[in-house]
Design a protein around this motif. Structure first.
Motif, mmCIF file in Angstrom:
data_model
loop_
_atom_site.group_PDB
_atom_site.id
_atom_site.type_symbol
_atom_site.label_atom_id
_atom_site.label_comp_id
_atom_site.label_asym_id
_atom_site.label_seq_id
_atom_site.Cartn_x
_atom_site.Cartn_y
_atom_site.Cartn_z
ATOM 1 N N GLN A 77 0.830 -1.207 0.000
ATOM 2 C CA GLN A 77 0.000 0.000 0.000
ATOM 3 C C GLN A 77 0.868 1.261 0.000
ATOM 4 N N ALA A 78 1.985 1.229 0.710
ATOM 5 C CA ALA A 78 2.907 2.368 0.685
ATOM 6 C C ALA A 78 3.479 2.563 -0.718
ATOM 7 N N LEU A 79 3.748 1.450 -1.410
ATOM 8 C CA LEU A 79 4.212 1.530 -2.801
ATOM 9 C C LEU A 79 3.141 2.151 -3.689
ATOM 10 N N ILE A 80 1.885 1.799 -3.472
ATOM 11 C CA ILE A 80 0.789 2.355 -4.270
ATOM 12 C C ILE A 80 0.670 3.860 -4.050
ATOM 13 N N VAL A 81 0.811 4.322 -2.790
ATOM 14 C CA VAL A 81 0.749 5.764 -2.502
ATOM 15 C C VAL A 81 1.870 6.495 -3.228
ATOM 16 N N SER A 82 3.100 5.973 -3.140
ATOM 17 C CA SER A 82 4.224 6.645 -3.793
ATOM 18 C C SER A 82 4.098 6.600 -5.315
ATOM 19 N N THR A 83 3.544 5.517 -5.854
ATOM 20 C CA THR A 83 3.322 5.431 -7.304
ATOM 21 C C THR A 83 2.287 6.451 -7.747
ATOM 22 N N ALA A 84 1.292 6.689 -6.885
ATOM 23 C CA ALA A 84 0.264 7.691 -7.205
ATOM 24 C C ALA A 84 0.874 9.071 -7.391
ATOM 25 N N THR A 85 1.828 9.432 -6.551
ATOM 26 C CA THR A 85 2.399 10.775 -6.635
ATOM 27 C C THR A 85 3.495 10.856 -7.699
ATOM 28 N N ARG A 86 4.238 9.768 -7.897
ATOM 29 C CA ARG A 86 5.235 9.774 -8.971
ATOM 30 C C ARG A 86 4.547 9.827 -10.333
ATOM 31 N N GLY A 87 3.451 9.090 -10.457
ATOM 32 C CA GLY A 87 2.790 8.966 -11.752
ATOM 33 C C GLY A 87 1.852 10.113 -12.043
ATOM 34 N N GLY A 88 2.349 11.299 -12.168
ATOM 35 C CA GLY A 88 1.523 12.471 -12.445
ATOM 36 C C GLY A 88 1.799 13.054 -13.810
ATOM 37 N N LYS A 217 -10.756 10.814 7.714
ATOM 38 C CA LYS A 217 -9.541 10.425 8.444
ATOM 39 C C LYS A 217 -8.647 9.497 7.654
ATOM 40 N N ASN A 218 -9.164 8.395 7.171
ATOM 41 C CA ASN A 218 -8.301 7.377 6.562
ATOM 42 C C ASN A 218 -8.837 6.856 5.241
ATOM 43 N N ALA A 219 -9.439 7.745 4.422
ATOM 44 C CA ALA A 219 -9.969 7.315 3.135
ATOM 45 C C ALA A 219 -8.899 7.285 2.055
ATOM 46 N N THR A 220 -7.802 7.999 2.284
ATOM 47 C CA THR A 220 -6.783 8.193 1.237
ATOM 48 C C THR A 220 -6.262 6.884 0.666
ATOM 49 N N VAL A 221 -5.752 6.022 1.514
ATOM 50 C CA VAL A 221 -5.119 4.789 1.040
ATOM 51 C C VAL A 221 -6.140 3.863 0.399
ATOM 52 N N ARG A 222 -7.338 3.792 0.957
ATOM 53 C CA ARG A 222 -8.370 2.915 0.392
ATOM 54 C C ARG A 222 -8.723 3.341 -1.036
ATOM 55 N N VAL A 223 -8.808 4.648 -1.260
ATOM 56 C CA VAL A 223 -9.119 5.152 -2.607
ATOM 57 C C VAL A 223 -7.976 4.861 -3.566
ATOM 58 N N LEU A 224 -6.753 5.116 -3.145
ATOM 59 C CA LEU A 224 -5.602 4.889 -4.018
ATOM 60 C C LEU A 224 -5.414 3.409 -4.327
ATOM 61 N N LEU A 371 -7.233 10.875 -13.779
ATOM 62 C CA LEU A 371 -6.895 9.895 -12.747
ATOM 63 C C LEU A 371 -5.480 10.110 -12.220
ATOM 64 N N PHE A 372 -4.531 10.361 -13.122
ATOM 65 C CA PHE A 372 -3.153 10.599 -12.711
ATOM 66 C C PHE A 372 -3.077 11.792 -11.755
ATOM 67 N N CYS A 373 -3.693 12.892 -12.155
ATOM 68 C CA CYS A 373 -3.603 14.117 -11.358
ATOM 69 C C CYS A 373 -4.385 14.002 -10.048
ATOM 70 N N PHE A 374 -5.552 13.382 -10.112
ATOM 71 C CA PHE A 374 -6.353 13.194 -8.904
ATOM 72 C C PHE A 374 -5.601 12.341 -7.880
ATOM 73 N N SER A 375 -5.017 11.244 -8.331
ATOM 74 C CA SER A 375 -4.279 10.382 -7.403
ATOM 75 C C SER A 375 -3.037 11.081 -6.864
ATOM 76 N N THR A 376 -2.413 11.933 -7.685
ATOM 77 C CA THR A 376 -1.256 12.695 -7.204
ATOM 78 C C THR A 376 -1.668 13.617 -6.070
ATOM 79 N N PHE A 377 -2.787 14.300 -6.216
ATOM 80 C CA PHE A 377 -3.246 15.212 -5.162
ATOM 81 C C PHE A 377 -3.541 14.462 -3.865
ATOM 82 N N ILE A 378 -4.213 13.330 -3.978
ATOM 83 C CA ILE A 378 -4.513 12.531 -2.775
ATOM 84 C C ILE A 378 -3.206 12.071 -2.124
ATOM 85 N N GLY A 379 -2.247 11.655 -2.955
ATOM 86 C CA GLY A 379 -0.975 11.156 -2.434
ATOM 87 C C GLY A 379 -0.144 12.227 -1.751
#
Length: 460
Positions: A77-88, A217-224, A371-379
């Motif tokens: 899940q930590a990898l998914i969060v970092s991929t979300a912000t790298r992949g913008g 509180k903790n929706a970020t990771v579940r969405v990503l 999707l790329f930009c939205f996930s970057t913002f969440i990340g």
């Protein structure tokens, strides 16, 4: 403005210019001078980790999640969060800009930079794991460069705060605030070009959906967990379809990539420096290795060995640059030159997709960009959590205030023309890199020790 521009030029401008045969030259910025030697150092010290341990990276990524603390996240899940912000945006328009300025050969130097960056990403992510601490607000763990920088400078003094750590945290919050504006402007432009939707409507929807997620509180990771695999998977599959449809052109594309990467023609024309540096800079900007961003996610992982998270984040650089950036490069290079001539940025990429897949391609690239930009913002707001806590303590008021500020900047960016505030993102990430690199080399020995221990355990 003059002072701000001076800082920007100091970080990203050509600090050193080296002459090349044929009358050309290559300019090296401060960040290139910091990150490339660091990548070489960690690649050598880890005995070429990106190649040697690539099968282990895949194994860790695919292994079953181990039990974790309540509210903590897994290494994957930590990898998914970092991929979300790298992949913008850098994976889309940034790659187009690199090839437009440096030619097809820039792609090769992006690949080389990614291999070196993987080793740096391993070191900083492992350190983030070694110095993580429990998170009393969100549950699980938190950490990142601010925390291991703090440990480095306060071991002997015992002070409550480290100036360098404080500066890193401030730089990060500035960077992520600036990126928020770029994200919404890119999305509103793409949707206007593809669907003729006024920027106001696109921006309101983007901000409203983001607010619903980030203010919980903790929706970020579940969405990503849902968005990122779909986003990257669809982009990869569409690229495979385009490659299959244009399979006969592939030998010529790869010939251009490798010949222009080392080509005598570019050297003789004095353009080899542009080929080299556009590839190197785009690789560095895209995968963010060494900047200290991804460790903010890596520290949150509940994983049974620090080096495992380091290997996962090294794999994240591979996903970002070798896979996603290469997809963009193939979409562009497989399109005829007359289709993209005179175009730049998002318009160029949409034109290339339109050539390959017609109207569907234009619509698809606009949707994927969303999707790329939205996930970057969440990340990036996930990244902001530990840094806000380091600066202002553990309280919901400061956490919520920064989220609201980022949402406001997201809204403004969707409507405003270009402003210097956008450059805050580039200045912020440049300063983050400098403060992170101050301690990364001297503390890197701890990451190398963790790697040796992990490899020993695996052999046993």
């Amino acid at each position: 403005m003059a002072a701000f521009r001076a800082v920007y030029n100091f970080l990203w401008g050509d600090l050193v210019t080296l002459p090349l045969p044929g009358g050309g030259s290559v300019g090296l910025s401060l960040l290139v001078l910091l990150l490339i030697p660091a990548g070489v150092y960690f690649t050598v010290r880890t005995r070429f980790l990106p190649v040697r341990l690539f099968p282990e990276m895949l194994r860790i990524t695919l292994e079953k999640k181990e039990k974790s603390r309540h509210d903590s996240i897994s290494g994957l899940q930590a990898l998914i969060v970092s991929t979300a912000t790298r992949g913008g945006m850098g994976n889309l328009v940034g790659v187009v800009a690199a090839i437009s300025a440096g030619g097809a050969g820039a792609v090769f130097w992006m690949w080389v930079t990614a291999l070196l960056g993987s080793s740096t990403a391993f070191a900083e992510a492992t350190l983030a794991q070694l110095y993580k601490e429990p998170d009393p607000l969100y549950g699980g763990y938190r950490g990142g460069p601010a925390y291991y920088i703090h440990a480095f400078f306060t071991r002997k003094t015992g002070r409550k705060k480290s100036l360098v750590a404080v500066l890193f945290a401030i730089s990060g919050l500035i960077c992520w605030g600036g990126i928020s504006q770029v994200i919404s402007n890119s999305v509103s432009d793409a949707f206007y070009n593809a669907f003729s939707i006024p920027p106001l409507y696109t921006t309101v929807v983007l901000v409203a959906v983001a607010a619903v997620i980030v203010l919980r509180k903790n929706a970020t990771v579940r969405v990503l967990d849902v968005v990122v695999p779909i986003m990257a998977g669809l982009y990869f599959l569409i690229t495979i379809v385009i490659i299959v449809l244009n399979a006969g052109l592939l030998p010529e594309v790869f010939r251009c990539i490798f010949s222009e990467a080392f080509g005598l023609r570019q050297a003789a024309a004095g353009t080899f420096g542009a080929v080299l540096m556009n590839g190197v800079k785009r690789g560095l900007f895209s995968n963010e290795a060494g900047s200290g961003s991804a460790p903010c996610a890596a520290a949150a992982a509940d994983i049974d060995h620090p080096a495992k998270e380091g290997l996962l984040q090294a794999f994240g650089v591979f996903i970002d640059t070798i896979v996603i950036c290469t997809c963009t490069a193939m979409i562009m290079l497989l399109a005829p030159a007359e289709v993209t001539e005179g175009l730049s940025g998002m318009g160029l990429l949409q034109a290339a997709m339109g050539h390959h897949l017609g109207t569907f391609g234009v619509v698809f690239i606009a949707s994927v960009l969303w999707l790329f930009c939205f996930s970057t913002f969440i990340g990036i707001l996930f990244y902001a959590r530990p840094n806000v806590a380091y600066l202002l303590g553990d309280n919901w008021a400061s956490q919520t205030a920064y989220k609201i500020l980022a949402l406001v900047m997201l809204f403004i960016g969707g409507l405003a023309a270009y402003t210097f505030v956008w450059d805050l993102g580039d200045v912020g990430i440049g300063l983050m890199t400098i403060f992170n690199m101050i301690v990364l080399i001297p503390m890197g020995k701890e990451a190398l020790t963790a790697l040796r221990e992990y490899e020993k355990q695996r052999k046993q």
